[in-house]
Design a protein around this motif. Structure first.
Motif, mmCIF file in Angstrom:
data_model
loop_
_atom_site.group_PDB
_atom_site.id
_atom_site.type_symbol
_atom_site.label_atom_id
_atom_site.label_comp_id
_atom_site.label_asym_id
_atom_site.label_seq_id
_atom_site.Cartn_x
_atom_site.Cartn_y
_atom_site.Cartn_z
ATOM 1 N N SER A 149 12.416 0.290 -22.412
ATOM 2 C CA SER A 149 13.295 0.157 -21.255
ATOM 3 C C SER A 149 12.816 -0.985 -20.360
ATOM 4 C CB SER A 149 13.291 1.455 -20.451
ATOM 5 O OG SER A 149 13.881 1.263 -19.190
ATOM 6 N N ASN A 150 13.757 -1.680 -19.717
ATOM 7 C CA ASN A 150 13.399 -2.714 -18.737
ATOM 8 C C ASN A 150 12.653 -2.122 -17.550
ATOM 9 O OD1 ASN A 150 14.607 -4.666 -20.247
ATOM 10 N ND2 ASN A 150 16.237 -5.119 -18.798
ATOM 11 N N PHE A 151 12.801 -0.828 -17.336
ATOM 12 C CA PHE A 151 12.148 -0.168 -16.210
ATOM 13 C C PHE A 151 10.765 0.370 -16.564
ATOM 14 C CE2 PHE A 151 16.186 -0.743 -14.523
ATOM 15 C CZ PHE A 151 16.278 -0.283 -13.225
ATOM 16 N N SER A 152 10.393 0.268 -17.816
ATOM 17 C CA SER A 152 9.096 0.755 -18.252
ATOM 18 C C SER A 152 7.982 -0.013 -17.545
ATOM 19 C CB SER A 152 8.966 0.584 -19.767
ATOM 20 O OG SER A 152 7.719 1.045 -20.213
ATOM 21 N N ASN A 153 6.938 0.685 -17.184
ATOM 22 C CA ASN A 153 5.839 0.079 -16.432
ATOM 23 C C ASN A 153 4.922 -0.729 -17.358
ATOM 24 O OD1 ASN A 153 4.256 -0.535 -14.251
ATOM 25 N ND2 ASN A 153 3.077 1.344 -14.356
ATOM 26 N N HIS A 154 5.482 -1.795 -17.897
ATOM 27 C CA HIS A 154 4.731 -2.720 -18.744
ATOM 28 C C HIS A 154 4.971 -4.127 -18.208
ATOM 29 C CE1 HIS A 154 4.965 0.760 -21.435
ATOM 30 N NE2 HIS A 154 3.815 0.306 -21.897
ATOM 31 N N ALA A 155 3.947 -4.700 -17.655
ATOM 32 C CA ALA A 155 4.065 -6.021 -17.043
ATOM 33 C C ALA A 155 4.150 -7.118 -18.105
ATOM 34 C CB ALA A 155 2.864 -6.276 -16.136
ATOM 35 N N VAL A 156 4.724 -8.236 -17.680
ATOM 36 C CA VAL A 156 4.767 -9.424 -18.526
ATOM 37 C C VAL A 156 4.347 -10.625 -17.679
ATOM 38 C CG1 VAL A 156 6.549 -8.582 -20.103
ATOM 39 C CG2 VAL A 156 7.226 -9.801 -18.050
ATOM 40 N N ILE A 157 3.776 -11.606 -18.333
ATOM 41 C CA ILE A 157 3.451 -12.873 -17.680
ATOM 42 C C ILE A 157 4.267 -13.944 -18.381
ATOM 43 C CG2 ILE A 157 1.672 -14.580 -17.165
ATOM 44 C CD1 ILE A 157 -0.333 -12.229 -17.100
ATOM 45 N N ILE A 158 5.118 -14.597 -17.614
ATOM 46 C CA ILE A 158 5.985 -15.640 -18.151
ATOM 47 C C ILE A 158 5.857 -16.850 -17.237
ATOM 48 C CG2 ILE A 158 8.360 -16.279 -18.727
ATOM 49 C CD1 ILE A 158 8.876 -13.261 -19.212
ATOM 50 N N ASP A 159 5.603 -18.000 -17.836
ATOM 51 C CA ASP A 159 5.401 -19.242 -17.068
ATOM 52 C C ASP A 159 4.326 -19.059 -15.991
ATOM 53 O OD1 ASP A 159 7.304 -20.599 -18.587
ATOM 54 O OD2 ASP A 159 8.933 -20.017 -17.226
ATOM 55 N N ASN A 160 3.259 -18.380 -16.364
ATOM 56 C CA ASN A 160 2.116 -18.128 -15.481
ATOM 57 C C ASN A 160 2.459 -17.299 -14.249
ATOM 58 O OD1 ASN A 160 0.124 -19.476 -17.035
ATOM 59 N ND2 ASN A 160 0.947 -21.432 -16.318
ATOM 60 N N LYS A 161 3.536 -16.529 -14.310
ATOM 61 C CA LYS A 161 3.899 -15.633 -13.216
ATOM 62 C C LYS A 161 3.904 -14.203 -13.732
ATOM 63 C CE LYS A 161 6.391 -18.747 -10.314
ATOM 64 N NZ LYS A 161 7.490 -18.885 -9.381
ATOM 65 N N TYR A 162 3.351 -13.319 -12.928
ATOM 66 C CA TYR A 162 3.251 -11.900 -13.263
ATOM 67 C C TYR A 162 4.514 -11.178 -12.814
ATOM 68 C CZ TYR A 162 1.483 -7.101 -13.092
ATOM 69 O OH TYR A 162 1.313 -5.755 -13.258
ATOM 70 N N TYR A 163 5.119 -10.440 -13.724
ATOM 71 C CA TYR A 163 6.280 -9.607 -13.426
ATOM 72 C C TYR A 163 5.902 -8.165 -13.740
ATOM 73 C CZ TYR A 163 8.888 -13.984 -13.422
ATOM 74 O OH TYR A 163 9.328 -15.251 -13.140
ATOM 75 N N GLN A 164 6.086 -7.297 -12.782
ATOM 76 C CA GLN A 164 5.695 -5.896 -12.941
ATOM 77 C C GLN A 164 6.418 -5.229 -14.112
ATOM 78 O OE1 GLN A 164 6.015 -3.691 -9.272
ATOM 79 N NE2 GLN A 164 6.246 -1.769 -10.352
ATOM 80 N N THR A 165 7.692 -5.588 -14.322
ATOM 81 C CA THR A 165 8.481 -5.059 -15.435
ATOM 82 C C THR A 165 9.396 -6.164 -15.955
ATOM 83 O OG1 THR A 165 10.359 -4.347 -14.059
ATOM 84 C CG2 THR A 165 8.567 -2.744 -14.368
ATOM 85 N N THR A 166 9.981 -5.944 -17.113
ATOM 86 C CA THR A 166 10.949 -6.924 -17.602
ATOM 87 C C THR A 166 12.218 -6.909 -16.755
ATOM 88 O OG1 THR A 166 11.765 -5.372 -19.282
ATOM 89 C CG2 THR A 166 10.076 -6.963 -19.969
ATOM 90 N N GLU A 167 12.487 -5.819 -16.056
ATOM 91 C CA GLU A 167 13.631 -5.786 -15.126
ATOM 92 C C GLU A 167 13.429 -6.790 -13.999
ATOM 93 O OE1 GLU A 167 17.424 -4.583 -13.882
ATOM 94 O OE2 GLU A 167 16.369 -4.136 -15.738
ATOM 95 N N HIS A 168 12.219 -6.885 -13.495
ATOM 96 C CA HIS A 168 11.911 -7.878 -12.462
ATOM 97 C C HIS A 168 12.213 -9.288 -12.991
ATOM 98 C CE1 HIS A 168 9.589 -4.543 -10.679
ATOM 99 N NE2 HIS A 168 9.583 -5.246 -9.557
ATOM 100 N N TYR A 169 11.777 -9.555 -14.196
ATOM 101 C CA TYR A 169 12.027 -10.880 -14.780
ATOM 102 C C TYR A 169 13.524 -11.116 -14.969
ATOM 103 C CZ TYR A 169 12.206 -14.783 -17.977
ATOM 104 O OH TYR A 169 12.520 -15.978 -18.552
ATOM 105 N N PHE A 170 14.208 -10.171 -15.591
ATOM 106 C CA PHE A 170 15.629 -10.312 -15.874
ATOM 107 C C PHE A 170 16.427 -10.586 -14.599
ATOM 108 C CE2 PHE A 170 19.770 -8.132 -16.088
ATOM 109 C CZ PHE A 170 20.384 -8.939 -17.033
ATOM 110 N N GLN A 171 16.183 -9.791 -13.572
ATOM 111 C CA GLN A 171 16.951 -9.954 -12.334
ATOM 112 C C GLN A 171 16.621 -11.269 -11.629
ATOM 113 O OE1 GLN A 171 19.485 -8.123 -11.659
ATOM 114 N NE2 GLN A 171 19.068 -6.468 -13.105
ATOM 115 N N SER A 172 15.375 -11.669 -11.655
ATOM 116 C CA SER A 172 14.995 -12.918 -10.976
ATOM 117 C C SER A 172 15.643 -14.137 -11.626
ATOM 118 C CB SER A 172 13.474 -13.075 -10.941
ATOM 119 O OG SER A 172 12.962 -13.386 -12.217
#
Length: 72
Positions: free
Chosen positions: A18-41
């Motif tokens: 799930s995009n809401f799962s508490n699994h962080a990602v680092i994309i372009d050297n930026k930390y996103y708490q969840t993939t939902e944070h990345y998707f919405q941004s």
């Protein structure tokens, strides 16, 4: 074959997808708490300040609400 449900992060055993799962990602050297944070941004690529507000929001629900803005 049974369907695989992963919309809710609370449903096991596939909730981790799930995009809401508490699994962080680092994309372009930026930390996103969840993939939902990345998707919405990414909806606001023309407004780096608003992208940052979404990226650093406290929960995926807040990031979703912020990403639902009709600002643009």
């Amino acid at each position: 074959m049974d369907p695989i449900y992963f919309y809710s992060h609370n449903i096991q055993p596939y909730g981790a997808f799930s995009n809401f799962s508490n699994h962080a990602v680092i994309i372009d050297n930026k930390y996103y708490q969840t993939t939902e944070h990345y998707f919405q941004s990414q909806k606001f690529i023309n407004d780096p300040n608003y992208m940052e507000i979404i990226r650093t929001s406290l929960t995926p629900s807040i990031s979703k609400k912020l990403g639902s803005s009709r600002k643009y």
